[in-house]
Enzyme design. Structure first.
Site, PDB file in Angstrom:
ATOM      1  N   CYS A 120       0.849  -1.183   0.000  1.00  0.00           N
ATOM      2  CA  CYS A 120       0.000   0.000   0.000  1.00  0.00           C
ATOM      3  C   CYS A 120       0.886   1.233   0.000  1.00  0.00           C
ATOM      4  CB  CYS A 120      -0.948   0.011   1.192  1.00  0.00           C
ATOM      5  SG  CYS A 120      -2.337   1.148   0.936  1.00  0.00           S
ATOM      6  N   LYS A 195     -12.365  -4.882   1.968  1.00  0.00           N
ATOM      7  CA  LYS A 195     -11.794  -4.038   3.018  1.00  0.00           C
ATOM      8  C   LYS A 195     -12.680  -2.809   3.182  1.00  0.00           C
ATOM      9  CE  LYS A 195      -7.782  -1.307   4.318  1.00  0.00           C
ATOM     10  NZ  LYS A 195      -6.373  -1.013   4.096  1.00  0.00           N
ATOM     11  N   ARG A 205      -3.349   3.546  12.517  1.00  0.00           N
ATOM     12  CA  ARG A 205      -2.849   4.754  11.851  1.00  0.00           C
ATOM     13  C   ARG A 205      -1.884   5.515  12.737  1.00  0.00           C
ATOM     14  NH1 ARG A 205      -8.429   6.195   8.552  1.00  0.00           N
ATOM     15  NH2 ARG A 205      -8.408   4.238   7.364  1.00  0.00           N
ATOM     16  N   ARG A 217     -11.097   7.679   3.465  1.00  0.00           N
ATOM     17  CA  ARG A 217     -10.818   6.672   2.448  1.00  0.00           C
ATOM     18  C   ARG A 217     -12.095   6.115   1.797  1.00  0.00           C
ATOM     19  NH1 ARG A 217      -5.621   6.664   3.801  1.00  0.00           N
ATOM     20  NH2 ARG A 217      -4.764   5.636   5.655  1.00  0.00           N
ATOM     21  N   LYS A 248     -11.823  -7.740   5.986  1.00  0.00           N
ATOM     22  CA  LYS A 248     -11.213  -6.860   6.982  1.00  0.00           C
ATOM     23  C   LYS A 248     -12.122  -5.684   7.274  1.00  0.00           C
ATOM     24  CE  LYS A 248      -7.375  -3.720   7.467  1.00  0.00           C
ATOM     25  NZ  LYS A 248      -6.401  -2.953   6.767  1.00  0.00           N
ATOM     26  N   SER A 274      -6.527  -3.412  14.333  1.00  0.00           N
ATOM     27  CA  SER A 274      -6.010  -2.723  15.513  1.00  0.00           C
ATOM     28  C   SER A 274      -7.110  -2.325  16.492  1.00  0.00           C
ATOM     29  CB  SER A 274      -5.208  -1.496  15.082  1.00  0.00           C
ATOM     30  OG  SER A 274      -5.992  -0.633  14.292  1.00  0.00           O
ATOM     31  N   TYR A 313      -3.040  -9.295  16.179  1.00  0.00           N
ATOM     32  CA  TYR A 313      -2.003  -8.819  17.095  1.00  0.00           C
ATOM     33  C   TYR A 313      -1.882  -9.742  18.303  1.00  0.00           C
ATOM     34  CZ  TYR A 313      -2.450  -4.883  13.983  1.00  0.00           C
ATOM     35  OH  TYR A 313      -2.484  -4.128  12.847  1.00  0.00           O
TER      36      TYR A 313
HETATM   37  C1  PBG Z   1      -3.018   0.164   4.746  1.00  0.00           C
HETATM   38  C2  PBG Z   1      -3.591  -0.660   5.836  1.00  0.00           C
HETATM   39  C3  PBG Z   1      -4.412  -0.278   6.924  1.00  0.00           C
HETATM   40  C4  PBG Z   1      -4.547  -1.422   7.719  1.00  0.00           C
HETATM   41  C5  PBG Z   1      -3.856  -2.444   7.081  1.00  0.00           C
HETATM   42  N1  PBG Z   1      -3.293  -1.970   5.920  1.00  0.00           N
HETATM   43  C6  PBG Z   1      -4.965   1.028   7.319  1.00  0.00           C
HETATM   44  C7  PBG Z   1      -5.919   1.753   6.496  1.00  0.00           C
HETATM   45  O1  PBG Z   1      -6.458   1.274   5.504  1.00  0.00           O
HETATM   46  O2  PBG Z   1      -6.128   2.911   6.856  1.00  0.00           O
HETATM   47  C8  PBG Z   1      -5.283  -1.496   9.016  1.00  0.00           C
HETATM   48  C9  PBG Z   1      -4.813  -2.537   9.972  1.00  0.00           C
HETATM   49  C10 PBG Z   1      -5.282  -2.380  11.371  1.00  0.00           C
HETATM   50  O3  PBG Z   1      -6.077  -1.498  11.720  1.00  0.00           O
HETATM   51  O4  PBG Z   1      -4.813  -3.183  12.202  1.00  0.00           O
HETATM   52  N2  PBG Z   1      -3.893   0.699   3.835  1.00  0.00           N
END
Ligand code: PBG
Length: 323
Positions: A120, A195, A205, A217, A248, A274, A313
């Site tokens: 990404c 996602k 973040r 986003r 996700k 997260s 995690y």
């Molecule tokens: C990158 C990405 C994100 C996550 C994984 N890859 C953040 C986002 O899309 O803002 C989130 C992972 C998490 O919250 O543990 N785009």
């Protein structure tokens, strides 16, 4: 005949009985641990919203990978936080980028550990969006070139699996084509296929320093209200050649994990993100939840819904508990 004939409690009378009739199981090999790597040396900087997680310099990352590997977990997924960000996310696909250097170091130290990379741009752009900004929005097709270049550079540095998380249309095909052209036919693609534009990425973040500097986003990640659309997203990534598909976040989207498992022949993964981790940990810290039980219940629920692989995690603690 006396009522009731069926007494469901008979099969719950003892742990040996419960164990014999248990429908779902967790194994360390099903877990993937997300790790954050930063430039420098001897760095192990705690992520305040995610207890037990750190931004790690490469030397510390190798130690963490070693521990995870010894616990028998399935693999690790690497996220990079570069020294400098710019408009063209150049750190994402640089041969000497942070993830590329980390891959080479971990590969050298642990030849058998399965290495996955998040593909990404949001950690590498100055504006924090996942692609190239044209007229105030992320331009899909221009972003595909960055993604393809990143994936190839990760494969060259030792990644076994690349995992695009950007939600651009056509990225799996673009990445597959670029990998094949560069001789990486055996590098697999794990598509973050469904996602969502989720509030549960908040702590990540902070960890990845990737919050968008303007807007959000929602023009590329999915609307949490949509389920049918998730199946279409997954269908497209499957047709474009994704080897594994992901849903996700995980717990708020268990229905989609189940639908995906029933619908596609490839392994289905789920990312316990997260925010899912942090809210459980926050309650544990207040003494409101029991850590081990809440952790394992959340994981077995994701498994029961149909996930073959769980990015979490909790990977190390859960693996330790499973012995
Ligand atoms: C990158 C990405 C994100 C996550 C994984 N890859 C953040 C986002 O899309 O803002 C989130 C992972 C998490 O919250 O543990 N785009």
């Amino acid at each position: 005949m006396s009522f009731p004939i069926h007494r469901k409690r008979r099969l719950r009378v003892s742990e040996p009985m419960r164990r014999m009739v248990r429908e779902n199981h967790l194994e360390p090999s099903q877990f993937v641990l997300p790790l954050f790597v930063v430039p420098g040396e001897g760095i192990r900087k705690p992520i305040s919203s995610m207890p037990g997680n750190f931004q790690l310099s490469i030397d510390e990352l190798v130690k963490e990978c070693d521990k995870a590997h010894a616990l028998g977990i399935g693999g690790v997924i690497l996220f990079g936080i570069p020294d400098a960000k710019d408009d063209s996310a150049s750190g994402a696909y640089a041969e000497e980028g942070i993830v590329q250097r980390a891959l080479r170091a971990v590969r050298r130290a642990l030849p058998k550990l399965l290495l996955i990379t998040d593909v990404c741009n949001c950690e590498y752009t100055s504006h924090g969006h996942c692609g190239k900004i044209v007229n105030g929005d992320v331009d899909n097709d221009a972003t595909l070139e960055w993604l393809a270049a990143s994936a190839v550079s990760h494969a060259r540095a030792g990644a076994d699996i690349v995992a695009p998380s950007d939600m651009m249309d056509g990225r799996v095909a673009a990445i597959r084509g670029a990998l094949d052209q560069s001789g990486f036919q055996n590098t697999a693609i794990l598509a973050y296929a469904a996602k969502y534009a989720s509030a549960f990425y908040g702590p990540f973040r902070e960890a990845a320093e990737s919050a968008p500097q303007f807007g959000d986003r929602r023009t590329y990640q999915m609307d949490p209200a949509n389920g049918r659309e998730a199946m279409h997203e997954m269908e497209l990534d499957f047709e474009e050649g994704a080897d594994l598909l992901m849903v996700k976040p995980a717990l708020p989207y268990l229905d989609l994990i189940r639908q995906a498992r029933d619908r596609f022949p490839v392994p289905i993964s789920a990312y316990q993100v997260s925010g899912e981790f942090s809210m459980l940990m926050a309650a544990v810290e207040r003494g409101w939840l029991e850590y081990e039980r809440a952790m394992m219940e959340s994981l077995i629920s994701i498994r029961r819904a149909g996930a073959d692989i769980i990015l979490t995690y909790f990977a190390c603690d859960a693996a330790r508990l499973l012995g």
